[in-house]
Scaffold this motif. Sequence first.
Motif, mmCIF file in Angstrom:
data_model
loop_
_atom_site.group_PDB
_atom_site.id
_atom_site.type_symbol
_atom_site.label_atom_id
_atom_site.label_comp_id
_atom_site.label_asym_id
_atom_site.label_seq_id
_atom_site.Cartn_x
_atom_site.Cartn_y
_atom_site.Cartn_z
ATOM 1 N N GLY A 214 -23.199 38.950 -1.141
ATOM 2 C CA GLY A 214 -24.311 38.777 -2.056
ATOM 3 C C GLY A 214 -24.038 39.147 -3.493
ATOM 4 N N ILE A 215 -22.916 39.767 -3.776
ATOM 5 C CA ILE A 215 -22.558 40.121 -5.149
ATOM 6 C C ILE A 215 -21.946 38.872 -5.793
ATOM 7 N N PRO A 216 -22.411 38.463 -6.990
ATOM 8 C CA PRO A 216 -21.826 37.262 -7.620
ATOM 9 C C PRO A 216 -20.317 37.416 -7.800
ATOM 10 N N PRO A 217 -19.544 36.403 -7.414
ATOM 11 C CA PRO A 217 -18.087 36.499 -7.518
ATOM 12 C C PRO A 217 -17.617 36.433 -8.967
ATOM 13 N N MET A 218 -16.509 37.066 -9.238
ATOM 14 C CA MET A 218 -15.897 37.010 -10.568
ATOM 15 C C MET A 218 -14.944 35.812 -10.596
ATOM 16 N N VAL A 219 -15.175 34.899 -11.512
ATOM 17 C CA VAL A 219 -14.360 33.697 -11.623
ATOM 18 C C VAL A 219 -13.631 33.758 -12.954
ATOM 19 N N ALA A 220 -12.309 33.538 -12.916
ATOM 20 C CA ALA A 220 -11.493 33.671 -14.117
ATOM 21 C C ALA A 220 -11.287 32.349 -14.857
ATOM 22 N N THR A 221 -11.925 31.280 -14.407
ATOM 23 C CA THR A 221 -11.725 29.982 -15.053
ATOM 24 C C THR A 221 -13.072 29.331 -15.351
ATOM 25 N N SER A 222 -13.092 28.458 -16.325
ATOM 26 C CA SER A 222 -14.325 27.744 -16.646
ATOM 27 C C SER A 222 -14.228 26.264 -16.271
ATOM 28 N N MET A 223 -13.053 25.838 -15.795
ATOM 29 C CA MET A 223 -12.848 24.437 -15.424
ATOM 30 C C MET A 223 -12.387 24.354 -13.969
ATOM 31 N N VAL A 224 -12.848 23.336 -13.268
ATOM 32 C CA VAL A 224 -12.403 23.058 -11.911
ATOM 33 C C VAL A 224 -11.943 21.600 -11.863
ATOM 34 N N LEU A 225 -11.225 21.235 -10.826
ATOM 35 C CA LEU A 225 -10.794 19.857 -10.653
ATOM 36 C C LEU A 225 -11.740 19.171 -9.677
ATOM 37 N N ALA A 226 -12.386 18.104 -10.132
ATOM 38 C CA ALA A 226 -13.276 17.316 -9.288
ATOM 39 C C ALA A 226 -12.483 16.140 -8.731
ATOM 40 N N LYS A 227 -12.766 15.795 -7.489
ATOM 41 C CA LYS A 227 -12.026 14.744 -6.815
ATOM 42 C C LYS A 227 -13.014 13.674 -6.362
ATOM 43 N N ARG A 228 -12.668 12.412 -6.596
ATOM 44 C CA ARG A 228 -13.548 11.312 -6.240
ATOM 45 C C ARG A 228 -12.748 10.218 -5.557
ATOM 46 N N CYS A 229 -13.287 9.666 -4.486
ATOM 47 C CA CYS A 229 -12.628 8.606 -3.734
ATOM 48 C C CYS A 229 -13.149 7.246 -4.188
ATOM 49 N N PHE A 230 -12.240 6.281 -4.355
ATOM 50 C CA PHE A 230 -12.615 4.923 -4.706
ATOM 51 C C PHE A 230 -12.301 4.010 -3.522
ATOM 52 N N PRO A 231 -13.165 3.019 -3.247
ATOM 53 C CA PRO A 231 -12.936 2.128 -2.112
ATOM 54 C C PRO A 231 -11.738 1.208 -2.345
ATOM 55 N N ASP A 232 -11.158 0.754 -1.247
ATOM 56 C CA ASP A 232 -10.010 -0.145 -1.339
ATOM 57 C C ASP A 232 -10.408 -1.554 -1.739
ATOM 58 N N GLY A 233 -11.587 -1.997 -1.316
ATOM 59 C CA GLY A 233 -11.982 -3.373 -1.611
ATOM 60 C C GLY A 233 -13.456 -3.487 -1.913
ATOM 61 N N ASP A 234 -13.883 -4.699 -2.184
ATOM 62 C CA ASP A 234 -15.283 -5.006 -2.459
ATOM 63 C C ASP A 234 -15.793 -5.965 -1.392
ATOM 64 N N TYR A 235 -17.073 -5.880 -1.112
ATOM 65 C CA TYR A 235 -17.684 -6.768 -0.149
ATOM 66 C C TYR A 235 -18.942 -7.362 -0.751
#
Length: 112
Positions: A7-28
Amino acid sequence: AMIATRGIPPMVATSMVLAKRCFPDGDYQQTKGQRSEQRLTTGKIAGFRKFDTVRYQGQFSIIKGRMATGYAILMDSEGIQVALKPIPKFTTMKRVGARTSWSIFPKAMPNF
C-alpha cells in the motif's frame, strides 16, 4: 507493485516507459453475404505501406490509411487519427521506419 509495497506508493526512478502496440498482418473488407470477409491487398503505394512510420511537418506519425491518389491518413503512436487539413500527400512525407508486427515507442509515465 502496490501489493508488493503493502500500500505504500512505490518509488520510481524514471519518468518514461516503453509502450508496445501490435499491428495486424492484413486487412479485411466486410461484404454482403455469408463468409463475407475478403482479404485486401497490402502492397506498397508510392513506396509506403500501411503502418509505416513517417515524418510529416517535423512530427513522427504512423500511416493509418492510404489512397491510390497519393494521399494518406496519419495517426499518432496512441492510435488516434491526426486531424490534418488538407490531407497530406506521400510526396511531402519521409519514410522513417518500415512496418513491423510490434511498435515500441517511449511514453510519459502516469503519476500515481
